[in-house]
Design an enzyme around this catalytic site. Structure first.
Site, PDB file in Angstrom:
ATOM      1  CG  HIS A   1       6.770   9.002   2.781  1.00  0.00           C
ATOM      2  ND1 HIS A   1       5.719   8.144   2.589  1.00  0.00           N
ATOM      3  CD2 HIS A   1       6.825   9.798   1.688  1.00  0.00           C
ATOM      4  CE1 HIS A   1       5.148   8.417   1.413  1.00  0.00           C
ATOM      5  NE2 HIS A   1       5.802   9.418   0.845  1.00  0.00           N
TER       6      HIS A   1
ATOM      7  CD  GLU B   1       3.814  11.069  -1.408  1.00  0.00           C
ATOM      8  OE1 GLU B   1       3.052  10.082  -1.326  1.00  0.00           O
ATOM      9  OE2 GLU B   1       5.066  10.967  -1.413  1.00  0.00           O
TER      10      GLU B   1
ATOM     11  CE1 TYR C   1       1.861   7.608   4.805  1.00  0.00           C
ATOM     12  CE2 TYR C   1       1.687   9.211   6.571  1.00  0.00           C
ATOM     13  CZ  TYR C   1       2.452   8.381   5.770  1.00  0.00           C
ATOM     14  OH  TYR C   1       3.812   8.337   5.937  1.00  0.00           O
TER      15      TYR C   1
ATOM     16  CG  ASN D   1       8.277   2.699   8.159  1.00  0.00           C
ATOM     17  OD1 ASN D   1       8.056   3.901   8.319  1.00  0.00           O
ATOM     18  ND2 ASN D   1       7.671   1.980   7.235  1.00  0.00           N
TER      19      ASN D   1
ATOM     20  CE  LYS E   1       7.040   7.031   7.460  1.00  0.00           C
ATOM     21  NZ  LYS E   1       6.318   5.730   7.320  1.00  0.00           N
TER      22      LYS E   1
HETATM   23  P1  IDP Z   1       5.839   2.466   2.411  1.00  0.00           P
HETATM   24  O1  IDP Z   1       6.031   3.587   3.429  1.00  0.00           O
HETATM   25  O2  IDP Z   1       6.994   1.503   2.452  1.00  0.00           O
HETATM   26  O3  IDP Z   1       5.526   2.959   1.028  1.00  0.00           O
HETATM   27  P2  IDP Z   1       3.022   1.807   2.669  1.00  0.00           P
HETATM   28  O4  IDP Z   1       2.438   0.462   2.397  1.00  0.00           O
HETATM   29  O5  IDP Z   1       2.779   2.911   1.667  1.00  0.00           O
HETATM   30  O6  IDP Z   1       4.583   1.608   2.924  1.00  0.00           O
HETATM   31  O7  IDP Z   1       2.467   2.248   4.083  1.00  0.00           O
HETATM   32  C1  IDP Z   1       2.584   3.580   4.532  1.00  0.00           C
HETATM   33  C2  IDP Z   1       3.050   3.572   5.963  1.00  0.00           C
HETATM   34  O8  IDP Z   1       2.055   2.961   6.788  1.00  0.00           O
HETATM   35  C3  IDP Z   1       4.313   2.735   6.255  1.00  0.00           C
HETATM   36  O9  IDP Z   1       5.511   3.407   5.953  1.00  0.00           O
HETATM   37  C4  IDP Z   1       4.174   2.465   7.738  1.00  0.00           C
HETATM   38  O10 IDP Z   1       4.538   3.598   8.531  1.00  0.00           O
HETATM   39  C5  IDP Z   1       2.659   2.240   7.851  1.00  0.00           C
HETATM   40  N1  IDP Z   1       2.317   0.817   7.707  1.00  0.00           N
HETATM   41  C6  IDP Z   1       2.336   0.076   6.561  1.00  0.00           C
HETATM   42  N2  IDP Z   1       1.944  -1.188   6.782  1.00  0.00           N
HETATM   43  C7  IDP Z   1       1.645  -1.244   8.107  1.00  0.00           C
HETATM   44  C8  IDP Z   1       1.169  -2.308   8.970  1.00  0.00           C
HETATM   45  O11 IDP Z   1       0.941  -3.443   8.548  1.00  0.00           O
HETATM   46  N3  IDP Z   1       1.006  -1.973  10.289  1.00  0.00           N
HETATM   47  C9  IDP Z   1       1.230  -0.724  10.777  1.00  0.00           C
HETATM   48  N4  IDP Z   1       1.672   0.294  10.010  1.00  0.00           N
HETATM   49  C10 IDP Z   1       1.887   0.036   8.696  1.00  0.00           C
HETATM   50 MG    MG Z   2       3.885   4.053   0.374  1.00  0.00          MG
END
Ligand code: IDP
Ligand code: MG
Length: 134
Positions: free
Chosen positions: A117, A128, A51, A114, A11
């Site tokens: 992905h 994807e 997304y 984070n 990212k």
């Molecule tokens: P993942 O990446 O671990 O699969 P997902 O729930 O699919 O998590 O969410 C996609 C992305 O959205 C996350 O990697 C993160 O960058 C962002 N995200 C998820 N939850 C939150 C939140 O509560 N606040 C802000 N960003 C979030």
């Molecule tokens: Mg996800």
């Protein structure tokens, strides 16, 4: 059923902070083969499309802005049981909950920024991967 391919993105914050090499190194050390690799910047439209499944969630607009804020590195990875093993390697979405030794524990800054992905299913890994390399 186990598959042999998954999809990842490094990212924008991790690319900006010079962690492409560190992250790809952890991926290779864990036994994944890099099948396809591309550095690219998403437009907000394309980030929104990627997304789309999250479009009803409160963080969607912020996520689209963040994911289009700078270049990312997209890759297709190969390994036995790739999807599940890669989710283990990246760790929890929120780095506060990520296990020691995971990519997010080492490189993630926040629940949004984070670092990486990882696809959550064989079906999404396919979709994807094609989004970038189809
Ligand atoms: P993942 O990446 O671990 O699969 P997902 O729930 O699919 O998590 O969410 C996609 C992305 O959205 C996350 O990697 C993160 O960058 C962002 N995200 C998820 N939850 C939150 C939140 O509560 N606040 C802000 N960003 C979030
Ligand atoms: Mg996800």
């Amino acid at each position: 059923m186990a598959t042999n391919r998954t999809f990842t993105m490094i990212k924008p914050d991790a690319v900006q902070d010079n962690h492409i090499g560190g992250i790809l190194g952890m991926i290779e050390a864990a036994g994944f083969r890099i099948v396809e690799l591309q550095k690219v910047q998403l437009t907000p439209e394309r980030a929104g499309q990627f997304y789309e499944v999250h479009k009803e969630r409160p963080f969607y607009q912020d996520l689209v802005k963040y994911m289009s804020s700078g270049p990312i590195v997209a890759a297709i990875l190969e390994k036995d049981n790739a999807v599940a093993d890669f989710r283990t390697l990246i760790g929890a979405t929120n780095p506060a909950n990520a296990e020691e030794g995971t990519i997010r524990k080492k490189y993630a800054k926040s629940i949004e920024a984070n670092a990486v992905h990882g696809s959550d299913s064989d079906e999404n890994a396919q979709i994807e991967g094609e989004f970038y390399f189809g």
